[in-house]
Design a protein around this motif. Structure first.
Motif, mmCIF file in Angstrom:
data_model
loop_
_atom_site.group_PDB
_atom_site.id
_atom_site.type_symbol
_atom_site.label_atom_id
_atom_site.label_comp_id
_atom_site.label_asym_id
_atom_site.label_seq_id
_atom_site.Cartn_x
_atom_site.Cartn_y
_atom_site.Cartn_z
ATOM 1 N N CYS A 57 0.965 0.344 5.059
ATOM 2 C CA CYS A 57 1.331 1.528 4.270
ATOM 3 C C CYS A 57 2.838 1.765 4.413
ATOM 4 C CB CYS A 57 0.517 2.721 4.764
ATOM 5 S SG CYS A 57 0.873 4.186 3.849
ATOM 6 N N GLN A 58 3.577 1.317 3.418
ATOM 7 C CA GLN A 58 5.032 1.208 3.529
ATOM 8 C C GLN A 58 5.782 2.348 2.851
ATOM 9 O OE1 GLN A 58 6.987 -1.560 4.752
ATOM 10 N NE2 GLN A 58 5.165 -2.222 5.825
ATOM 11 N N LYS A 59 5.126 3.066 1.962
ATOM 12 C CA LYS A 59 5.870 4.015 1.130
ATOM 13 C C LYS A 59 5.011 5.248 0.826
ATOM 14 C CE LYS A 59 8.890 3.307 -2.818
ATOM 15 N NZ LYS A 59 9.421 2.284 -3.707
ATOM 16 N N ILE A 60 5.662 6.392 0.718
ATOM 17 C CA ILE A 60 4.944 7.620 0.352
ATOM 18 C C ILE A 60 5.691 8.287 -0.796
ATOM 19 C CG2 ILE A 60 4.006 9.819 1.161
ATOM 20 C CD1 ILE A 60 4.166 8.807 4.006
ATOM 21 N N TYR A 61 4.980 8.514 -1.898
ATOM 22 C CA TYR A 61 5.523 9.277 -3.020
ATOM 23 C C TYR A 61 5.031 10.715 -2.867
ATOM 24 C CZ TYR A 61 6.609 4.878 -5.407
ATOM 25 O OH TYR A 61 7.115 3.645 -5.745
ATOM 26 N N VAL A 62 5.967 11.633 -2.701
ATOM 27 C CA VAL A 62 5.600 13.037 -2.465
ATOM 28 C C VAL A 62 6.044 13.887 -3.661
ATOM 29 C CG1 VAL A 62 6.054 15.076 -1.020
ATOM 30 C CG2 VAL A 62 5.851 12.809 0.046
ATOM 31 N N THR A 63 5.136 14.731 -4.127
ATOM 32 C CA THR A 63 5.550 15.829 -4.998
ATOM 33 C C THR A 63 5.620 17.047 -4.096
ATOM 34 O OG1 THR A 63 4.391 14.860 -6.867
ATOM 35 C CG2 THR A 63 4.960 17.212 -7.034
ATOM 36 N N GLN A 64 6.816 17.554 -3.865
ATOM 37 C CA GLN A 64 6.977 18.703 -2.961
ATOM 38 C C GLN A 64 6.982 19.976 -3.801
ATOM 39 O OE1 GLN A 64 7.173 18.790 0.633
ATOM 40 N NE2 GLN A 64 6.572 20.821 -0.064
ATOM 41 N N VAL A 88 0.864 -1.179 0.000
ATOM 42 C CA VAL A 88 0.000 0.000 0.000
ATOM 43 C C VAL A 88 0.900 1.229 0.000
ATOM 44 C CG1 VAL A 88 -1.767 1.290 1.271
ATOM 45 C CG2 VAL A 88 -1.806 -1.218 1.300
ATOM 46 N N TYR A 89 0.782 2.041 -1.031
ATOM 47 C CA TYR A 89 1.605 3.240 -1.151
ATOM 48 C C TYR A 89 0.714 4.473 -1.208
ATOM 49 C CZ TYR A 89 5.236 -0.050 -2.833
ATOM 50 O OH TYR A 89 6.124 -1.083 -2.976
ATOM 51 N N ILE A 90 1.198 5.524 -0.577
ATOM 52 C CA ILE A 90 0.505 6.820 -0.672
ATOM 53 C C ILE A 90 1.163 7.639 -1.771
ATOM 54 C CG2 ILE A 90 0.411 9.063 0.522
ATOM 55 C CD1 ILE A 90 -0.361 7.583 3.075
ATOM 56 N N ILE A 91 0.371 8.373 -2.516
ATOM 57 C CA ILE A 91 0.938 9.338 -3.461
ATOM 58 C C ILE A 91 0.241 10.681 -3.232
ATOM 59 C CG2 ILE A 91 -0.532 8.421 -5.343
ATOM 60 C CD1 ILE A 91 1.795 9.269 -7.264
ATOM 61 N N VAL A 92 1.040 11.731 -3.037
ATOM 62 C CA VAL A 92 0.474 13.024 -2.627
ATOM 63 C C VAL A 92 1.346 14.175 -3.119
ATOM 64 C CG1 VAL A 92 1.674 12.916 -0.350
ATOM 65 C CG2 VAL A 92 -0.369 14.337 -0.593
ATOM 66 N N ALA A 93 0.680 15.277 -3.471
ATOM 67 C CA ALA A 93 1.398 16.512 -3.796
ATOM 68 C C ALA A 93 1.159 17.492 -2.643
ATOM 69 C CB ALA A 93 0.883 17.093 -5.104
ATOM 70 N N ILE A 94 2.243 18.059 -2.139
ATOM 71 C CA ILE A 94 2.165 18.877 -0.915
ATOM 72 C C ILE A 94 2.805 20.234 -1.175
ATOM 73 C CG2 ILE A 94 2.767 18.938 1.537
ATOM 74 C CD1 ILE A 94 3.273 15.968 1.523
ATOM 75 N N ASP A 95 2.147 21.302 -0.719
ATOM 76 C CA ASP A 95 2.754 22.629 -0.922
ATOM 77 C C ASP A 95 3.735 22.941 0.220
ATOM 78 O OD1 ASP A 95 1.383 23.795 1.233
ATOM 79 O OD2 ASP A 95 0.152 25.120 -0.005
ATOM 80 N N SER A 96 4.310 24.130 0.199
ATOM 81 C CA SER A 96 5.391 24.429 1.152
ATOM 82 C C SER A 96 4.881 24.575 2.584
ATOM 83 C CB SER A 96 6.121 25.706 0.729
ATOM 84 O OG SER A 96 5.205 26.778 0.773
ATOM 85 N N LYS A 97 3.503 24.633 2.747
ATOM 86 C CA LYS A 97 2.940 24.706 4.099
ATOM 87 C C LYS A 97 2.158 23.443 4.433
ATOM 88 C CE LYS A 97 3.507 29.380 5.158
ATOM 89 N NZ LYS A 97 3.091 30.631 4.560
ATOM 90 N N SER A 98 2.513 22.331 3.799
ATOM 91 C CA SER A 98 1.868 21.024 3.996
ATOM 92 C C SER A 98 0.435 20.967 3.470
ATOM 93 C CB SER A 98 1.862 20.591 5.475
ATOM 94 O OG SER A 98 3.163 20.553 5.965
ATOM 95 N N GLU A 108 9.891 13.213 -4.221
ATOM 96 C CA GLU A 108 10.595 12.528 -3.134
ATOM 97 C C GLU A 108 9.919 11.179 -2.883
ATOM 98 O OE1 GLU A 108 10.096 15.213 0.181
ATOM 99 O OE2 GLU A 108 11.771 16.477 -0.463
ATOM 100 N N GLU A 109 10.688 10.242 -2.345
ATOM 101 C CA GLU A 109 10.110 8.963 -1.911
ATOM 102 C C GLU A 109 10.520 8.702 -0.474
ATOM 103 O OE1 GLU A 109 10.650 6.937 -6.277
ATOM 104 O OE2 GLU A 109 10.845 5.611 -4.539
ATOM 105 N N TYR A 110 9.589 8.197 0.298
ATOM 106 C CA TYR A 110 9.838 7.882 1.717
ATOM 107 C C TYR A 110 9.445 6.437 1.976
ATOM 108 C CZ TYR A 110 10.238 12.887 2.566
ATOM 109 O OH TYR A 110 10.639 14.199 2.534
ATOM 110 N N GLU A 111 10.191 5.784 2.846
ATOM 111 C CA GLU A 111 9.831 4.414 3.249
ATOM 112 C C GLU A 111 9.661 4.349 4.759
ATOM 113 O OE1 GLU A 111 12.342 1.452 1.414
ATOM 114 O OE2 GLU A 111 11.934 2.363 -0.550
#
Ligand SMILES: NC(=O)c1ccc[n+]([C@@H]2O[C@H](COP(=O)([O-])OP(=O)(O)OC[C@H]3O[C@@H](n4cnc5c(N)ncnc54)[C@H](OP(=O)(O)O)[C@@H]3O)[C@@H](O)[C@H]2O)c1
Length: 180
Positions: free
Chosen positions: A129-136, A4-14, A173-176
């Motif tokens: 939920c093992q991984k998060i793909y972030v567009t920062q 299960v992976y999260i994918i999210v785009a986050i602005d500079s204030k979360s 970015e990718e986080y585990e």
């Protein structure tokens, strides 16, 4: 166990959204989202895109369901009308049970949790939920929904170079999940 992976785009204030929609338009991010959520190692398998009912509502009718992926909408409303082929679930446990069902277990590769705020918060409670793909995104948009801090439990494993689109800048970015 199906990842299960999260994918999210986050602005500079979360921030992740405003007024029920995304307050930015980034072609490069949409392409990245499509590539990640469509790609499977096995040509016989598909990925699930799991979203909250409000995120489902926010997708223009002509673009939903998201093609080449199995769409699941999380809702408490059992009467919610969705097109044929779109699945509904009443909670996250039910989604995990569905992925183990005879119907889906051999054809699903990954569950991508695609938002919004409520559904991300639910997913982050699960060890699956093992991984998060972030567009920062480097700018702020006065958002009214946010992605809560996760960096105490996850470690950054990848970071792309910076992309520029008009006045906006962003990187991937990718986080585990940390092992303990
Ligand atoms: N930046 C990004 O990457 C990104 C991605 C996606 C969305 N967004 C933004 O996020 C915002 C929407 O987020 P949101 O938090 O307001 O809504 P949401 O998470 O998309 O949807 C919330 C709805 O999902 C259902 N739901 C949530 N948790 C549930 C659970 N545990 N069990 C059953 N149903 C559940 C409920 O539907 P019912 O009311 O029908 O019961 C709830 O009202 C929008 O602004 C959107 O543009 C941003």
């Amino acid at each position: 166990m199906i990842p299960v992976y999260i994918i999210v785009a986050i602005d500079s204030k979360s921030g992740i959204g405003k007024g029920g929609r995304l307050p930015w338009h980034l072609t490069g991010d949409l392409k990245h989202f499509r590539e990640l959520t469509c790609k499977t190692h096995s040509p016989k398998k598909k990925n699930i895109v799991l979203m909250g009912r409000k995120t489902w509502d926010s997708i223009p009718k002509e673009y939903r369901p998201l093609n080449e992926r199995i769409n699941i909408v999380l809702t408490h409303n059992k009467y919610l009308d969705v097109p044929e082929g779109v699945l509904k679930a009443e909670n996250f446990d039910q989604v995990l049970t569905m992925t183990k069902s005879e119907r889906l277990k051999n054809i699903i590769e990954t569950v991508f949790v695609i938002g919004g705020q409520q559904v991300y918060e639910e997913a982050l409670k699960y060890p699956e939920c093992q991984k998060i793909y972030v567009t920062q995104i480097h700018q702020a948009f006065g958002c009214d929904v946010f992605f809560r801090d996760f960096k105490d439990r996850f470690v950054k494993t990848k970071e792309s170079t910076r992309h520029n689109e008009g006045p906006l800048n962003y990187h991937f970015e990718e986080y585990e999940l940390k092992s303990n």
